[in-house]
Write a protein that holds these residues in place. Structure first.
Motif, PDB file in Angstrom:
ATOM      1  N   TYR A   1       5.793   3.642  -2.173  1.00  0.00           N
ATOM      2  CA  TYR A   1       6.026   2.717  -3.766  1.00  0.00           C
ATOM      3  C   TYR A   1       6.594   3.569  -4.423  1.00  0.00           C
ATOM      4  O   TYR A   1       6.583   3.105  -5.585  1.00  0.00           O
TER       5      TYR A   1
ATOM      6  N   VAL B   1       2.992  -6.121  -0.502  1.00  0.00           N
ATOM      7  CA  VAL B   1       2.772  -5.299  -0.070  1.00  0.00           C
ATOM      8  C   VAL B   1       1.059  -5.466   0.230  1.00  0.00           C
ATOM      9  O   VAL B   1       0.206  -4.565   0.903  1.00  0.00           O
TER      10      VAL B   1
ATOM     11  N   SER C   1      -0.552  -4.109   3.609  1.00  0.00           N
ATOM     12  CA  SER C   1      -0.979  -2.756   3.710  1.00  0.00           C
ATOM     13  C   SER C   1      -2.752  -2.948   3.457  1.00  0.00           C
ATOM     14  O   SER C   1      -3.382  -1.794   3.806  1.00  0.00           O
TER      15      SER C   1
END
Length: 166
Positions: free
Chosen positions: A6, A41, A45
């Motif tokens: 990240y 993301v 995630s």
């Protein structure tokens, strides 16, 4: 390992935003690749990681642009969180769902940025919506759709979302 990925993603996006996007603009409209990345993301995630990456990316991108710090952090963090919620609630994310979600998210983020700048009487909301917010929302949706198509054609998103190996 995810933290390192990240941080590298944020660093790459900030560098690309500062150096490459002036050359990718269409009619002086540049895509918000940070918003698109935070959406991905969050979808892949979850809402917590989407929120954290969105806050960090909003902070880092606002350091190198004229955007308001709080507005950028809140907009990208909210988009990451809501994309994570949508990713958990929707069984199969189709390109149409992603593109329509990006249009709505980018429109709301653009309007929030416009309101945070406190425009004068000569600049009204309709002018900003017509000339800046809506074209950028459409461009963000196209960029997000192309990125989704590239990821979908190269990877199996179901296995990637579940964290399984290929």
């Amino acid at each position: 390992m995810k933290v390192f990925v990240y941080v590298c993603l944020v660093a790459a996006l900030v560098a690309a935003h500062a150096t490459l996007l002036p050359y990718i603009s269409v009619w002086d409209v540049k895509p918000d690749i940070g918003l698109v990345a935070v959406c991905f993301v969050g979808l892949l995630s979850g809402e917590f990681e989407g929120l954290l990456v969105g806050l960090f990316l909003g902070w880092a991108m606002s350091l190198f642009s004229a955007a308001d710090l709080a507005a950028s952090m809140v907009a990208k963090g909210t988009v990451g969180f809501l994309a994570g919620l949508a990713g958990r609630q929707i069984a199969q994310v189709s390109p149409a769902v992603l593109v329509s979600g990006l249009v709505v998210a980018s429109t709301l983020a653009g309007l929030m940025t416009f309101w945070s700048l406190k425009p004068n009487d000569q600049q009204d909301l309709w002018w900003a919506f017509r000339t800046v917010v809506l074209p950028q929302a459409c461009f963000d949706a196209v960029v997000g759709g192309v990125c989704y198509w590239l990821i979908w054609s190269r990877l199996n998103l179901d296995r990637l979302a579940e964290g399984q190996e290929f």
